[in-house]
Scaffold this active site. Structure first.
Site, short mmCIF file in Angstrom:
data_model
loop_
_atom_site.label_atom_id
_atom_site.label_comp_id
_atom_site.label_asym_id
_atom_site.label_seq_id
_atom_site.Cartn_x
_atom_site.Cartn_y
_atom_site.Cartn_z
N ASN A 62 0.84 -1.21 0.00
CA ASN A 62 0.00 0.00 0.00
C ASN A 62 0.87 1.25 0.00
O ASN A 62 1.87 1.34 0.71
CB ASN A 62 -1.01 -0.01 1.16
CG ASN A 62 -0.41 -0.20 2.52
OD1 ASN A 62 0.64 -0.82 2.67
ND2 ASN A 62 -1.06 0.32 3.53
N GLU A 64 0.46 5.15 0.49
CA GLU A 64 -0.45 6.21 0.93
C GLU A 64 0.06 7.58 0.50
O GLU A 64 1.22 7.74 0.08
CB GLU A 64 -0.62 6.13 2.44
CG GLU A 64 -1.28 4.81 2.85
CD GLU A 64 -1.55 4.70 4.34
OE1 GLU A 64 -1.08 5.55 5.12
OE2 GLU A 64 -2.23 3.72 4.72
N CYS A 73 -4.09 0.77 -2.72
CA CYS A 73 -3.94 -0.49 -1.98
C CYS A 73 -2.85 -1.36 -2.60
O CYS A 73 -2.56 -1.27 -3.80
CB CYS A 73 -5.25 -1.28 -2.04
SG CYS A 73 -6.64 -0.53 -1.20
N GLU A 75 -2.88 -4.53 -3.34
CA GLU A 75 -3.33 -5.44 -4.40
C GLU A 75 -3.32 -4.75 -5.76
O GLU A 75 -2.87 -5.30 -6.76
CB GLU A 75 -4.76 -5.93 -4.12
CG GLU A 75 -4.92 -6.75 -2.86
CD GLU A 75 -5.24 -5.91 -1.63
OE1 GLU A 75 -4.69 -4.79 -1.50
OE2 GLU A 75 -6.01 -6.39 -0.79
N CYS A 112 -10.40 -4.91 -0.18
CA CYS A 112 -11.53 -3.98 -0.34
C CYS A 112 -12.24 -4.25 -1.67
O CYS A 112 -11.71 -4.92 -2.56
CB CYS A 112 -11.04 -2.53 -0.27
SG CYS A 112 -10.22 -1.95 -1.76
N CYS A 115 -10.38 -3.38 -4.95
CA CYS A 115 -9.34 -4.35 -5.33
C CYS A 115 -9.96 -5.63 -5.89
O CYS A 115 -9.44 -6.22 -6.84
CB CYS A 115 -8.45 -4.67 -4.12
SG CYS A 115 -7.35 -3.31 -3.71
N1 THU Z 1 -5.44 -1.41 2.08
C1 THU Z 1 -4.87 -2.23 1.15
O1 THU Z 1 -3.69 -2.11 0.81
N2 THU Z 1 -5.63 -3.21 0.60
C2 THU Z 1 -6.97 -3.39 0.86
O2 THU Z 1 -7.61 -4.21 0.22
C3 THU Z 1 -7.62 -2.60 1.92
C4 THU Z 1 -6.80 -1.54 2.55
C5 THU Z 1 -4.63 -0.32 2.63
C6 THU Z 1 -5.11 1.06 2.24
C7 THU Z 1 -4.54 1.89 3.35
O3 THU Z 1 -3.21 2.25 3.02
C8 THU Z 1 -4.50 0.96 4.55
O4 THU Z 1 -4.67 -0.35 4.04
C9 THU Z 1 -5.58 1.23 5.56
O5 THU Z 1 -6.83 1.25 4.99
#
Ligand code: THU
Length: 162
Positions: A62, A64, A73, A75, A112, A115
């Site tokens: 991930n 940010e 994310c 994925e 999520c 993804c």
């Molecule tokens: N996140 C992912 O990398 N994959 C997901 O399927 C759900 C959430 C990350 C996004 C963010 O950087 C952190 O998790 C918290 O939501």
């Protein structure tokens, strides 16, 4: 009105040792993928490792951003890397894991909806199902064969046509 039911199927493993060797390695690779997570805002590191038909492993973590919605994310970082760099190498399996210093994650972290929709897209594009493993380092592991079990109501190309 009629009530309808959808049954989804998945496997649950209580330990990484119960997985076949390829899946076990991929889960460990997902742990490696977390190393490059850029997650100063959520402090929640997510790693994705994707195994391609050629044997290549592609990582995603991930990423940010201070403008929160600009982040992505793990994925999708991995899948878009594959779509743009190895478009003809089939995606066979992917493993996802997560970690935070703030608490011990005891259950597998599932992807999520955005993804899952992207996984569904690549599965359709390559006409080959994708195995997905949600690996919890201190809990169970969930495995599905194909995205339909995870997103049975995925938006599909057929909806764009009459
Ligand atoms: N996140 C992912 O990398 N994959 C997901 O399927 C759900 C959430 C990350 C996004 C963010 O950087 C952190 O998790 C918290 O939501």
């Amino acid at each position: 009105m009629s009530n309808k039911n959808i049954t989804i199927s998945y496997q649950e493993y209580s330990s990484i040792d119960d997985l076949n060797p390829e899946d076990r390695d991929l889960c460990k690779e997902a742990t490696t993928a977390m190393v490059n997570s850029h997650s100063p805002y959520s402090e929640f590191r997510v790693g994705a490792a994707v195994r391609l038909e050629s044997g290549k492993i592609v990582y995603g973590s991930n990423q940010e951003n201070v403008a929160y919605p600009s982040g992505l994310c793990a994925e999708r970082v991995a899948l878009f890397t594959i779509g743009s760099t190895y478009p003809n190498d089939k995606i066979l399996a992917m493993a996802i894991t997560a970690q935070t210093d703030n608490f011990k994650i005891m259950h597998p972290v599932t992807s999520c909806g955005a993804c899952l929709q992207v996984m569904a897209e690549y599965e359709k594009k390559q006409s080959h199902s994708i195995d997905v493993l949600f690996y919890c380092q201190h809990g169970s592991i969930i495995k599905t064969s194909g995205i339909e079990s995870l997103l049975p109501f995925a938006f599909a190309e057929t909806r764009l046509k009459k």
